[in-house]
Design an enzyme around this catalytic site. Structure first.
Site, PDB file in Angstrom:
ATOM      1  N   HIS A   5       0.791  -1.233   0.000  1.00 19.61           N
ATOM      2  CA  HIS A   5       0.000   0.000   0.000  1.00 19.61           C
ATOM      3  C   HIS A   5       0.823   1.284   0.000  1.00 19.61           C
ATOM      4  O   HIS A   5       0.261   2.378   0.034  1.00 19.61           O
ATOM      5  CB  HIS A   5      -0.957  -0.005   1.205  1.00 19.61           C
ATOM      6  N   ARG A  25      -5.949  16.500   2.417  1.00 20.05           N
ATOM      7  CA  ARG A  25      -5.534  17.311   3.557  1.00 20.05           C
ATOM      8  C   ARG A  25      -4.043  17.101   3.822  1.00 20.05           C
ATOM      9  O   ARG A  25      -3.331  18.032   4.198  1.00 20.05           O
ATOM     10  CB  ARG A  25      -6.355  16.989   4.804  1.00 20.05           C
ATOM     11  N   GLY A  90      -6.664  15.057  13.087  1.00 19.06           N
ATOM     12  CA  GLY A  90      -7.982  14.874  12.486  1.00 19.06           C
ATOM     13  C   GLY A  90      -9.039  15.586  13.287  1.00 19.06           C
ATOM     14  O   GLY A  90      -8.725  16.470  14.089  1.00 19.06           O
ATOM     15  N   GLU A 186     -10.129   6.279  14.800  1.00 16.88           N
ATOM     16  CA  GLU A 186      -8.806   5.710  14.473  1.00 16.88           C
ATOM     17  C   GLU A 186      -7.826   5.546  15.633  1.00 16.88           C
ATOM     18  O   GLU A 186      -6.957   4.663  15.575  1.00 16.88           O
ATOM     19  CB  GLU A 186      -8.116   6.575  13.394  1.00 16.88           C
ATOM     20  N   ASP A 209     -17.534  19.127  15.812  1.00 17.74           N
ATOM     21  CA  ASP A 209     -18.968  19.181  16.115  1.00 17.74           C
ATOM     22  C   ASP A 209     -19.175  18.647  17.530  1.00 17.74           C
ATOM     23  O   ASP A 209     -18.256  18.084  18.126  1.00 17.74           O
ATOM     24  CB  ASP A 209     -19.783  18.373  15.091  1.00 17.74           C
TER      25      ASP A 209
END
Ligand code: HPA
Length: 240
Positions: A5, A25, A90, A186, A209
């Site tokens: 990967h 990002r 994140g 994660e 949020d």
């Protein structure tokens, strides 16, 4: 050398890698932080870059969403590319009444409903915890005025869920009652992989949020400027 990967050469990655979920990002972070960023991998569009920040090498690469995706990249980075530190950057949905949209959460530990860490050592409820040194470095950076952090920086636990759209009734409220700061997808897996390979990991998260109080959800512009707060703390941890 390439793994299934990641198509990078030996030495392409810096010892510290920032990992946002979104590969675009990752590209923006590389462009913002580094004058000398070069792309080192793009398998499946999961872009990775290496350059220097304040004269020190740093890499940034997308992780994708969720614990399986993160685990694939973190495992390959730690085991094949000489990476010593991964710092997830994140967003997180707050559940604690103490946390507001725009704040930063440094995840010192991550509960999870995933089986990924449960499978590691049979019979054991694995404790997914951040590297203390990295967490301390991020926290100390937040105390310096130069860090320019606008929101409050919280240190504490998060819940790394597998589902984004399904939640057992009452679970969020119960987690909040146990002092859990917010929900993301994660950190627990990252901390598990770091423990497996004896490496260092941290998640520095911007509150996008509030799951139990939607009054202050962020605009797109606000997301970008507030994201810079957590980025500064992540870089401080990466280079500590
Ligand atoms: N759930 C999972 N991950 C998230 C959320 C959420 O509500 N908000 C930001 N990241």
């Amino acid at each position: 050398m390439a793994t299934p990967h990641i198509a990078a050469a030996p030495g392409d990655f810096a010892p510290a890698v920032l990992m946002p979920g979104d590969p675009r990002r990752a590209q923006r972070i590389a462009e913002i932080l580094m004058a000398d960023a070069r792309m080192i991998t793009d398998v499946r569009g999961m872009l990775g870059f290496t350059g220097t920040v304040n004269g020190k090498p740093l890499s940034v690469m997308g992780s994708g969403m969720g614990q399986p995706s993160f685990t694939i990249y973190a495992t390959e980075l730690f085991s094949q590319f000489g990476v010593e530190r991964i710092i997830r950057v994140g967003t997180i949905g707050a559940i604690s009444p103490k946390v507001e949209v725009g704040d930063v959460v440094v995840a010192t530990g991550a509960h999870t409903d995933s089986s990924m860490n449960q499978l590691r050592i049979p019979g054991i409820n694995f404790s997914a915890v951040a590297d203390f040194h990295l967490a301390q470095a991020a926290y100390e950076a937040s105390l310096t005025p130069q860090a320019g952090v606008d929101g409050t920086v919280h240190l504490g636990t998060v819940i790394s869920r597998d589902h984004f759209y399904f939640t057992p009734q009452g679970q969020t409220e119960a987690l909040a009652a146990y002092g859990v700061l917010g929900v993301e997808m994660e950190a627990a897996a990252l901390y598990g992989v770091a423990a497996e390979y004896g490496k260092q990991a941290l998640a520095v998260l911007t509150v996008s949020d509030h799951l139990l109080d939607h009054s202050g959800d962020m605009s797109a512009a606000e997301r970008e400027t507030r994201f810079a707060d957590s980025l500064r703390l992540a870089v401080a941890a990466a280079h500590s």
